[in-house]
Structure formats: structure tokens, C-alpha cells
Design a protein around this motif. Structure first.
Motif, short mmCIF file in Angstrom:
data_model
loop_
_atom_site.label_atom_id
_atom_site.label_comp_id
_atom_site.label_asym_id
_atom_site.label_seq_id
_atom_site.Cartn_x
_atom_site.Cartn_y
_atom_site.Cartn_z
N ASP A 1 -3.25 -9.69 -21.11
CA ASP A 1 -3.95 -9.75 -22.40
C ASP A 1 -4.41 -8.37 -22.86
O ASP A 1 -4.40 -8.06 -24.05
CB ASP A 1 -5.16 -10.69 -22.30
N LEU A 2 -4.83 -7.53 -21.91
CA LEU A 2 -5.32 -6.19 -22.25
C LEU A 2 -4.18 -5.20 -22.43
O LEU A 2 -4.34 -4.17 -23.09
CB LEU A 2 -6.26 -5.69 -21.15
N GLY A 3 -3.05 -5.50 -21.79
CA GLY A 3 -1.90 -4.60 -21.89
C GLY A 3 -2.04 -3.37 -21.01
O GLY A 3 -1.37 -2.36 -21.27
N VAL A 4 -2.90 -3.45 -19.98
CA VAL A 4 -3.07 -2.33 -19.04
C VAL A 4 -3.22 -2.88 -17.63
O VAL A 4 -3.59 -4.04 -17.43
CB VAL A 4 -4.33 -1.48 -19.37
N GLN A 5 -2.91 -2.02 -16.66
CA GLN A 5 -3.13 -2.41 -15.27
C GLN A 5 -4.55 -2.02 -14.89
O GLN A 5 -4.98 -0.89 -15.09
CB GLN A 5 -2.13 -1.72 -14.34
N LEU A 6 -5.29 -2.99 -14.34
CA LEU A 6 -6.69 -2.76 -13.98
C LEU A 6 -6.86 -2.38 -12.52
O LEU A 6 -7.79 -1.66 -12.16
CB LEU A 6 -7.53 -4.01 -14.27
N ILE A 7 -5.98 -2.89 -11.66
CA ILE A 7 -6.13 -2.72 -10.22
C ILE A 7 -4.79 -2.39 -9.59
O ILE A 7 -3.76 -3.00 -9.92
CB ILE A 7 -6.73 -4.00 -9.58
N TYR A 8 -4.80 -1.41 -8.65
CA TYR A 8 -3.65 -1.18 -7.77
C TYR A 8 -3.83 -2.09 -6.56
O TYR A 8 -4.84 -2.00 -5.86
CB TYR A 8 -3.60 0.28 -7.30
N ARG A 9 -2.89 -2.98 -6.34
CA ARG A 9 -3.04 -3.94 -5.25
C ARG A 9 -2.12 -3.58 -4.08
O ARG A 9 -0.97 -3.21 -4.27
CB ARG A 9 -2.72 -5.35 -5.74
N THR A 10 -2.66 -3.74 -2.85
CA THR A 10 -1.86 -3.64 -1.63
C THR A 10 -2.09 -4.92 -0.84
O THR A 10 -2.85 -5.79 -1.27
CB THR A 10 -2.28 -2.43 -0.79
N THR A 11 -1.49 -5.02 0.30
CA THR A 11 -1.63 -6.25 1.09
C THR A 11 -3.04 -6.44 1.62
O THR A 11 -3.48 -7.56 1.85
CB THR A 11 -0.65 -6.24 2.27
N ARG A 12 -3.78 -5.36 1.85
CA ARG A 12 -5.10 -5.48 2.46
C ARG A 12 -6.26 -5.07 1.55
O ARG A 12 -7.39 -5.47 1.77
CB ARG A 12 -5.16 -4.63 3.74
N GLN A 13 -6.02 -4.27 0.56
CA GLN A 13 -7.11 -3.79 -0.28
C GLN A 13 -6.61 -3.50 -1.69
O GLN A 13 -5.43 -3.62 -1.98
CB GLN A 13 -7.74 -2.53 0.32
N PHE A 14 -7.54 -3.14 -2.56
CA PHE A 14 -7.15 -2.77 -3.92
C PHE A 14 -7.99 -1.59 -4.37
O PHE A 14 -9.04 -1.29 -3.79
CB PHE A 14 -7.30 -3.95 -4.89
N GLN A 15 -7.52 -0.94 -5.41
CA GLN A 15 -8.21 0.22 -5.96
C GLN A 15 -8.16 0.14 -7.48
O GLN A 15 -7.13 -0.20 -8.06
CB GLN A 15 -7.55 1.51 -5.47
N LEU A 16 -9.29 0.44 -8.11
CA LEU A 16 -9.35 0.40 -9.57
C LEU A 16 -8.53 1.53 -10.18
O LEU A 16 -8.51 2.66 -9.69
CB LEU A 16 -10.80 0.56 -10.04
N THR A 17 -7.82 1.20 -11.25
CA THR A 17 -7.16 2.24 -12.04
C THR A 17 -8.22 2.88 -12.94
O THR A 17 -9.36 2.40 -13.03
CB THR A 17 -6.05 1.64 -12.92
N GLU A 18 -7.86 3.94 -13.62
CA GLU A 18 -8.81 4.57 -14.53
C GLU A 18 -9.21 3.60 -15.64
O GLU A 18 -10.38 3.51 -16.03
CB GLU A 18 -8.18 5.83 -15.14
N SER A 19 -8.22 2.83 -16.14
CA SER A 19 -8.51 1.82 -17.17
C SER A 19 -9.39 0.71 -16.59
O SER A 19 -10.29 0.19 -17.25
CB SER A 19 -7.20 1.22 -17.70
N GLY A 20 -9.12 0.34 -15.33
CA GLY A 20 -9.90 -0.70 -14.68
C GLY A 20 -11.35 -0.29 -14.51
O GLY A 20 -12.27 -1.10 -14.72
N ARG A 21 -11.57 0.97 -14.14
CA ARG A 21 -12.94 1.46 -13.97
C ARG A 21 -13.68 1.48 -15.30
O ARG A 21 -14.86 1.09 -15.38
CB ARG A 21 -12.90 2.86 -13.36
#
Length: 296
Positions: free
Chosen positions: A45-65
Motif C-alpha cells: 500500500d505504501l509502495g516502499v519496503q519497511l523492513i529487511y527480513r532474514t530468517t532470524r531477525q529484521f532491520q528497519l529500512t530508512e523508509s521504515g524508520r
């Protein structure tokens, strides 16, 4: 943007705060798969990636933050508004357990509670008067009125004022001891005080001879009892001002040596720490704070 799902936004805020899909799913009482799907829908809906996802953890993208910082305030504001609206229509009812010292409880609580019940007649009270400091959690006490410095960090405190003690005597007693204004003579008079206080040390600012000359004719562990003995003209009483103020105003007792002051002792309303305070407790604390501030 006009079609953003508020549940998805709230989910994203909780996900960032908790740092885990599993914890967010538990907090929201939703399956983990639904939380993951909501995140994907929100990103679409936002048209941006909010989180980088891995199998065990995630990290906020700049847009996500950036989105989190703005969305957090919106979600908190909406939750606060929702809570206020629900409170405005909710009935204030249920049991409130209150503890206080004997003297304070008898002197102040009847008026406070009676006035509160006129506004909220569905509330019930269980009052525990004791000189001991009860364990609020163990004894299931909702509110405590206490005098002294707060030492228990597990309790939530709200200071409502300070208590101080003054020296009083009856007009008749002062008439019999006409030299009472002379400090060196004053400290030789009969004194009434609390058992746990060293009245000799307390009276030292009054005169250099305040040593063994002080006659402590009566000691008690209850300040209200001291007031009663003072009213019988037995001696100079060192008592909390809030307990004898009415007698002083009526002329039954005289406040002597007004420049003498004891240290201010904080008076607080205490409650056990809890995530959400019941409405009846919240309303009583707000009401009692306003009422008791006049006494302290």
C-alpha cells in the motif's frame, strides 16, 4: 494511501517495538503468518519496503524508520483518545481498598470518601487504618496515604503536600504558666509528644538549655491522642498541624512560638505499579489529591 489499514499500521508499530514477529503476534493475539501478511500488504500500500527480513531477525529500512517515528505518535494518540472516550461513558464502580494511619484516616477520610460517593455512588470502600506500612500488593490494597520519604520503588507515588508539626497548648495552661514566652522557662514546662521522637533534640532550636530540663510527661504512638491530652491542658503538645488546625482556629488551642518549625515531611498517595489502572482507582486518586491538598 487513503486505503491504509489501521490494524496493519498498529501491527507495524508493535513489531518494531517488540523486535520480533513472534512477540508481536502474541501481543496482538494473531497468528504469526497474519502479522507477516499484514506487513506485506502495508508495504504494498505504501509502495516502499519497511523492513529487511532474514530468517532470524529484521532491520528497519530508512523508509521504515521514518514511517515508524510518525506512525508511533499517531497510534499512541488514537489509543489515548479511544481510552478517554471509553472512560467518559464507563460506569465508575467496584471496590476500592484504602489504607492510612489511624489519625489521618479518622480526621480526613470520612469527608473525602463521603464526597466521592456523592459523585460515584456505585463505588464501595474497604478502609484499613493502621500505623504500620502494609504491603500493598500482598494485602490487595489499591491506595495508601502515607507520610514520609518513599523508599519502595515498586510503588507509584503522587505527592500531595507536606506534613509539619507545631507546638500548641490550651489558653488555660498558658494562663497558669505565664512565663511561657521566655524560652528558657518554656523548655521547663511539661511536654507531650510522640513515642518515637526525641523531643529534646527537636526542641533544641528553641533554647540552649533544652537538654535534661525537658519534662516529657506523656508520650504516645498516636498523634490524635496527643491532641486530646493537649485539650485537657496537660502540657505543651508537639502535634501535626492538620490534626489541630480546627482547634487552633476555634481558640481551644493556641499555636505557641510560631517561628519554631519541624522539617516538612512529604505526604503521598501510593498505588501498586500496574499496566492499566482501573477507572475507579484513577478517579479516586484524582479526587483525593484535590481534597487532601487543602489539609497539607
Amino acid at each position: 494511501m487513503e486505503q491504509l489499514d489501521l490494524n496493519q499500521v498498529r501491527m507495524f508499530v508493535r513489531l518494531v517495538e517488540l523486535g520480533s514477529f513472534t512477540k508481536a503476534a502474541a501481543a496482538l493475539k494473531q497468528p504469526k503468518s497474519r502479522v507477516s501478511r499484514w506487513l506485506q500488504n502495508l508495504e504494498q500500500d505504501l509502495g516502499v519496503q519497511l523492513i529487511y527480513r532474514t530468517t532470524r531477525q529484521f532491520q528497519l529500512t530508512e523508509s521504515g524508520r521514518s514511517f515508524y517515528e510518525r506512525a508511533k505518535n499517531l497510534v499512541e494518540g488514537l489509543d489515548s483518545l479511544t481510552h478517554e472516550m471509553r472512560e467518559s461513558t464507563a460506569e465508575v464502580s467496584g471496590l476500592i481498598r484504602v489504607t492510612a494511619s489511624d489519625d489521618m484516616g479518622i480526621k480526613l477520610l470520612p469527608t473525602v470518601i463521603d464526597d466521592f460517593l456523592k459523585i460515584y455512588p456505585s463505588v464501595r470502600f474497604d478502609i484499613i487504618l493502621t500505623q504500620a506500612y502494609l504491603d500493598l500488593v500482598k494485602e490487595s490494597v489499591d491506595v495508601a496515604i502515607r507520610v514520609g520519604t518513599l523508599a519502595d520503588s515498586t510503588l507509584r507515588g503522587k505527592k500531595i503536600g507536606v506534613a509539619k508539626s507545631i507546638l500548641v497548648a490550651t489558653p488555660g495552661f498558658l494562663e497558669r504558666h505565664r512565663n511561657w514566652e521566655d524560652l528558657n522557662e518554656f523548655i521547663k514546662l511539661p511536654f507531650i509528644g510522640l513515642s518515637h521522637l526525641n523531643i529534646v533534640n527537636i526542641l533544641k532550636p528553641l533554647g540552649t538549655k533544652a537538654k535534661k530540663d525537658v519534662q516529657e510527661i506523656l508520650l504516645a504512638n498516636n498523634p490524635a491522642l496527643l491532641v486530646e491530652f493537649a485539650l485537657k491542658g496537660r502540657g505543651i503538645a508537639l502535634v501535626p498541624e492538620f490534626l489541630c488546625r480546627d482547634h487552633v482556629l476555634a481558640g481551644r488551642l493556641v499555636h505557641v512560638h510560631k517561628t519554631f518549625k519541624t522539617a516538612d515531611i512529604p505526604v503521598s498517595l501510593l498505588t501498586p505499579h500496574q499496566k492499566e489502572m482501573p477507572l475507579r482507582i484513577k478517579k479516586f486518586i484524582e479526587f483525593a489529591t484535590l481534597k487532601l491538598k487543602d489539609a497539607f
